[in-house]
Design an enzyme around this catalytic site. Structure first.
Site, PDB file in Angstrom:
ATOM      1  N   GLU A  45      92.476 -51.716 131.733  1.00 30.48           N
ATOM      2  CA  GLU A  45      91.549 -50.767 131.111  1.00 30.48           C
ATOM      3  C   GLU A  45      91.126 -49.687 132.104  1.00 30.48           C
ATOM      4  OE1 GLU A  45      90.805 -50.249 128.100  1.00 30.48           O
ATOM      5  OE2 GLU A  45      91.785 -51.995 127.248  1.00 30.48           O
ATOM      6  N   TYR A 128      82.266 -48.815 128.216  1.00 25.59           N
ATOM      7  CA  TYR A 128      83.525 -48.964 127.485  1.00 25.59           C
ATOM      8  C   TYR A 128      84.311 -50.160 128.036  1.00 25.59           C
ATOM      9  CZ  TYR A 128      88.294 -48.791 126.191  1.00 25.59           C
ATOM     10  OH  TYR A 128      89.517 -49.194 125.742  1.00 25.59           O
ATOM     11  N   ASP A 146      87.053 -46.011 122.418  1.00 31.59           N
ATOM     12  CA  ASP A 146      87.618 -45.008 123.318  1.00 31.59           C
ATOM     13  C   ASP A 146      88.039 -43.798 122.481  1.00 31.59           C
ATOM     14  OD1 ASP A 146      89.867 -45.796 121.988  1.00 31.59           O
ATOM     15  OD2 ASP A 146      91.017 -46.374 123.757  1.00 31.59           O
TER      16      ASP A 146
END
Ligand code: SF4
Length: 348
Positions: A45, A128, A146
């Site tokens: 990520e 996030y 996202d």
């Protein structure tokens, strides 16, 4: 279509079409209880915030071969990690990556905490990433939003407010679709839909599992969502960069630890400013006396500005240089690698 029907359709599509990614536990394995490794989810990520999946994949494989666990990464030398990160851009993320790995190793015994809240408390781990790791690695019902998910929401609900003002609304719409059932797969299904079907410029609506739920498709111009406010033009800056050689070796310098490309090896440069450098100014700012000659220029886009490096090339000596063979230039940040290659191509 009800939200639950929409979820069932999209999860069914994911079961059949999930992308095969090196950090992913696919839906078939997931159904048998196999869980994704939080370290691999987190690392992927962070990398994907920098770049696209095809570009991130080889970096991910290099990192996980070299540092198979978060504790291995925590024990790595800063310079090794920065060098392995070169080419992914935005080095502050690599510094944050190390800070987070070291916090997991020292404060959590090398085991990632399993709640969004505890993940959020780790250094450099933003909302996030915390939501993504909580959902994908720990199957927590986190709202993972996202740019892909924002786009899908803006289209499904034909949100007229432009980005970035629409962000809270898009997050609320995404949150209303999160359930306790398969939250990790749900997050990844939305990501995959955005990446492979509901693409930014040319959505493949004929392959979409939920076209009858899509208000943007009903308008006849789904690619017009999300709406955007006109972009301010990115400022442009100019700097002179110096390619000094001594036989096969190139003179590099280490940049100051803070700031853009902090702590990285680089070509020596002048300051970066809003106007071009004349040859006379560039030569006055050169790092060493030598027979400098103009050697072309390269342009590079950073997040907040575009940089033109005007190149100068010479053979000579320089105090405090880190002399690096041409074969070792691959570890340079991309802007300097590009500049070094361009400068070295020019005849002296
Ligand atoms: Fe995206 Fe088209 Fe599907 Fe709408 S129908 S969600 S625009 S791919």
């Amino acid at each position: 279509m009800t939200p639950d029907r929409l979820r069932a359709r999209l999860l069914g599509w994911y079961d059949a079409h999930a992308r095969d990614l090196p950090w992913r536990v696919g839906p078939a394995d997931g159904a048998t209880g196999v869980r994704a490794d939080p370290y691999r989810v987190w690392l992927s990520e962070v990398m994907l915030q920098q770049t696209t999946t095809p570009h991130a994949a080889p970096y991910f494989l290099t990192f996980t071969r070299r540092w198979p666990t978060v504790s291995d990464l925590a024990a790595a030398a800063d310079g090794d990690v920065m060098a392995a990160w070169a080419g992914l851009g935005y080095y502050a993320r690599a510094r944050n990556l190390l800070a987070c790995a070291r916090a997991v190793a020292s404060a959590h015994g090398g085991v990632f905490p399993d709640s969004e809240e505890a993940l959020r408390a780790l250094p450099g781990l933003g909302p996030y990433t915390a939501a993504a790791v909580a959902a994908i690695a720990f199957d927590r019902p986190a709202n993972v939003v996202d740019g892909n998910v924002e786009r899908v929401m803006a289209r499904l609900f034909a949100v007229e407010a432009p980005l970035p003002d629409a962000k809270p609304e898009l997050k609320r719409l995404a949150g209303a679709l999160v359930r306790d059932e398969r939250p990790g797969d749900w997050a990844q299904a939305l990501m995959d839909l955005g990446a492979t079907v509901c693409r930014p410029k040319a959505p493949l609506c004929d392959r979409c599992p939920v076209p009858d739920s899509c208000a943007a498709l009903a308008t006849g111009a789904p690619e017009g969502f999300p709406r955007k406010t006109a972009k301010a033009e990115r400022p442009h800056r100019f700097g002179a960069a110096y390619v000094l050689t001594r036989g096969d070796a190139v003179a590099l310098v280490r940049r100051p630890p803070r700031g853009l490309l902090g702590g990285m090896l680089a070509l020596p440069t002048s300051d970066w400013r809003a106007t071009r450098w004349s040859d006379a100014e560039a030569l006055a700012a050169a790092p060493a006396p030598a027979a400098w000659r103009p050697a072309g220029e390269v342009e590079h886009g950073f997040t907040h500005f575009t940089l033109t490096l005007q190149l100068y090339r010479a053979e000579g000596e320089m105090a405090d240089a880190v002399w690096t063979p041409r074969s070792g230039l691959g570890a340079l940040p991309s802007v300097f690698l590009k500049a070094a290659r361009e400068g070295l191509d020019r005849l002296l």
